[in-house]
Design a protein around this motif. Structure first.
Motif, mmCIF file in Angstrom:
data_model
loop_
_atom_site.group_PDB
_atom_site.id
_atom_site.type_symbol
_atom_site.label_atom_id
_atom_site.label_comp_id
_atom_site.label_asym_id
_atom_site.label_seq_id
_atom_site.Cartn_x
_atom_site.Cartn_y
_atom_site.Cartn_z
ATOM 1 N N GLU A 1 46.094 89.136 31.869
ATOM 2 C CA GLU A 1 45.462 90.460 31.957
ATOM 3 C C GLU A 1 45.276 91.093 30.584
ATOM 4 O O GLU A 1 44.254 91.720 30.298
ATOM 5 N N PHE A 2 46.286 90.922 29.749
ATOM 6 C CA PHE A 2 46.165 91.390 28.360
ATOM 7 C C PHE A 2 46.440 90.198 27.459
ATOM 8 O O PHE A 2 47.556 90.042 26.971
ATOM 9 N N PRO A 3 45.451 89.332 27.267
ATOM 10 C CA PRO A 3 45.678 88.092 26.529
ATOM 11 C C PRO A 3 46.287 88.376 25.173
ATOM 12 O O PRO A 3 45.745 89.144 24.378
ATOM 13 N N VAL B 1 53.043 87.220 32.189
ATOM 14 C CA VAL B 1 53.294 88.513 31.543
ATOM 15 C C VAL B 1 53.155 88.382 30.031
ATOM 16 O O VAL B 1 53.527 87.356 29.451
ATOM 17 N N THR B 2 52.593 89.400 29.413
ATOM 18 C CA THR B 2 52.508 89.483 27.954
ATOM 19 C C THR B 2 53.217 90.750 27.498
ATOM 20 O O THR B 2 53.677 91.532 28.330
ATOM 21 N N GLU B 3 53.252 90.933 26.190
ATOM 22 C CA GLU B 3 53.988 92.042 25.541
ATOM 23 C C GLU B 3 55.472 91.687 25.503
ATOM 24 O O GLU B 3 56.155 91.637 26.538
ATOM 25 N N ALA C 1 57.933 93.737 27.451
ATOM 26 C CA ALA C 1 57.708 93.623 28.892
ATOM 27 C C ALA C 1 58.285 92.292 29.390
ATOM 28 O O ALA C 1 58.855 92.219 30.488
ATOM 29 N N MET D 1 53.678 96.375 30.629
ATOM 30 C CA MET D 1 52.592 95.774 29.844
ATOM 31 C C MET D 1 51.587 96.822 29.399
ATOM 32 O O MET D 1 51.173 96.834 28.240
ATOM 33 N N VAL D 2 51.177 97.686 30.318
ATOM 34 C CA VAL D 2 50.204 98.726 29.968
ATOM 35 C C VAL D 2 50.794 99.640 28.892
ATOM 36 O O VAL D 2 50.146 99.946 27.894
ATOM 37 N N PHE E 1 50.978 97.624 25.534
ATOM 38 C CA PHE E 1 49.635 97.283 25.084
ATOM 39 C C PHE E 1 48.905 98.515 24.561
ATOM 40 O O PHE E 1 48.308 98.510 23.479
ATOM 41 N N ARG F 1 39.922 95.250 28.826
ATOM 42 C CA ARG F 1 41.090 94.657 29.505
ATOM 43 C C ARG F 1 41.748 95.683 30.421
ATOM 44 O O ARG F 1 42.168 95.380 31.531
ATOM 45 N N LEU F 2 41.873 96.905 29.885
ATOM 46 C CA LEU F 2 42.511 97.968 30.660
ATOM 47 C C LEU F 2 41.707 98.241 31.920
ATOM 48 O O LEU F 2 42.247 98.391 33.019
ATOM 49 N N LEU G 1 42.150 95.464 34.432
ATOM 50 C CA LEU G 1 43.462 95.539 35.077
ATOM 51 C C LEU G 1 43.449 96.592 36.178
ATOM 52 O O LEU G 1 44.011 96.413 37.239
#
Lengths: 226, 219
Positions: A63-65, A77-79, A82, B101-102, B105, B139-140, B143
């Protein structure tokens, strides 16, 4: 619900550059949790571009490459922070901290050390100039002093119990001491904290294993090579 | 002392304080605000005079006093407020990682790329930022899909952060959300929440400026 044998055999995959960088706290936590994982290393091309990563990125459906990423069965999962919390939540929820007060303390420390790490330290390394270094040198002892005072004589950041934030703090302190070996001279409790972390059986084993990546800290593209 | 209202300390700007102000309004918390302003010479002396005397573990702005609890770090404050007043705002366990993540990010996009550009403005930084923003806002938006809020059908603390970031981004580049109607929708939906609407229309509400006078690009 039957799980396919193939899915059951899949190790979690941690994707990141072949550096310590932002992923090492996650690697340490995976080792601590005794998770058998695959360290998928990405390297720069000979021309120092990120093309190998960009090729994979298209196929991974994140989702957030970004790097690091963790693929755990169906879950992606990324970050880095997280990922730490995801691992804690799914394998050892105590690592998230117990009680409202502790959790607020952890949130505060997590955000504070992240700023010191990424915005002050890493940004300085990648865009190194003498001027930025000077600014960093003035700021670092003040911020480490806050952390040291906060920890007092506790074993871990939030008190007597280890939490996900300790994995973050350890790696940050490690990296800072590689850049400046004297930076913790005035902060005995932070030095003790590092030794305590390194002495945890699972961590000690990991550090001494052939799978452990000791260096470098950051990419060849950083102006300051470390 | 036991009956003192919660206190939010921050610059007299929107900046990183605004998500907290919005959440306090949403939760109907009666709070006091200590506004800090730069000196006429544009130094932080007014804040520095207070900084080490407040009993904060990690002195910074914004800070929040809540009874005997003293916190800094914007997202830590948002989560503390959620935890103590409305835990649903932390989100259900199934979406906890999505929220994390949000949060992470968006913070990087906002603080490193956007605010960094605003404070140290150059044409080059602005161009790089616009290219990055187009991808990252995409991306946001992906999502969010057609959910009401960023992580689903329920509002969480991270929506308060998302709203304010989007507000800043639009002020800088009014067309940046043109391709992302769902993000525009989130902003409208947020502004129409009864408590938020009341707050925005109240004399307490600080509409601007967004950043300090020391920013090269004035927003």
């Amino acid at each position: 619900m039957a799980t396919s044998p193939i899915v059951q055999k899949l190790k979690p995959i941690l994707g990141y550059w072949k550096i310590r960088g932002l992923a090492h706290p996650v690697r340490f936590l995976l080792a601590y949790l005794e998770v058998d994982f695959e360290d998928k290393y990405y390297e720069l091309t000979p021309e120092l571009t990120k093309d190998y990563w960009f090729e994979d990125r298209k196929k991974l459906n994140l989702e957030f490459p970004n790097l690091p990423y963790l693929i755990d069965g169906d879950f992606k999962v990324t970050e880095s922070r997280a990922i730490l919390k995801y691992l804690a939540r799914t394998r050892k929820p105590d690592l998230l901290g117990n009680g409202l007060e502790v959790q607020t303390r952890l949130d505060t420390v997590e955000n504070f050390v992240y700023d010191l790490w990424i915005i002050n330290f890493v940004e300085m390394l990648y865009g190194y100039t003498e001027e930025r270094h000077q600014k960093y040198k003035e700021l670092e002892p003040l911020k480490l002093a806050y952390l040291s005072s906060f920890m007092k004589d506790n074993s871990w950041v939030s008190g007597n119990n280890i939490t996900y934030v300790d994995f973050l703090v350890y790696e940050i302190l490690y990296q800072l001491t590689i850049f400046d070996p004297n930076c913790l001279d005035k902060f005995n409790n932070l030095k003790e904290f590092m030794k305590r972390f390194e002495s945890l059986p699972a961590i000690n084993r990991y550090i001494n294993s052939k799978d452990f990546l000791n260096a470098p800290l950051y990419s060849k593209t950083a102006i300051y090579k470390i | 002392m036991a009956n003192s209202k919660p206190l939010l300390g921050y610059w007299k700007i929107r900046g990183l304080g605004q998500p907290v102000r919005f959440l306090l309004a949403y939760l109907d918390v009666d709070f006091d605000e200590k506004f800090y302003e730069l000196t006429p010479e544009l130094t932080s002396d007014n804040w520095l005079a207070d900084k080490e005397k407040l009993g904060l573990d990690f002195p910074n702005l914004p800070y929040f006093f809540d009874g005997s609890t003293k916190i800094t770090e914007t997202r830590a404050i948002l989560k503390h407020l959620s935890r103590t007043r409305k835990p649903e705002l932390l989100g259900k366990t199934e979406i906890a990682s999505k929220i994390d993540m949000v949060d992470n990010f968006l913070y990087d996009l906002y603080y490193i790329e956007f605010a960094g550009m605003i404070y140290g403005y150059t044409e080059e930084l602005a161009t790089t930022y616009k290219e990055t923003a187009a991808v990252k806002l995409g991306r946001l938006s992906s999502l969010m899909k057609d959910n009401e809020w960023i992580t689903g059908k329920d509002i969480t603390y991270v929506d308060f952060f998302v709203y304010e970031c989007l507000y800043h981004f639009i002020k800088f580049d009014s067309s940046c959300l043109d391709k992302f109607p769902n993000l525009k929708g989130l902003m409208t939906r947020f502004e129409n929440l009864p408590e938020i609407k009341k707050y925005i229309n109240s004399p307490k509400f600080l509409e601007g400026p967004i950043y300090l006078a020391t920013a090269k690009y004035q927003l």
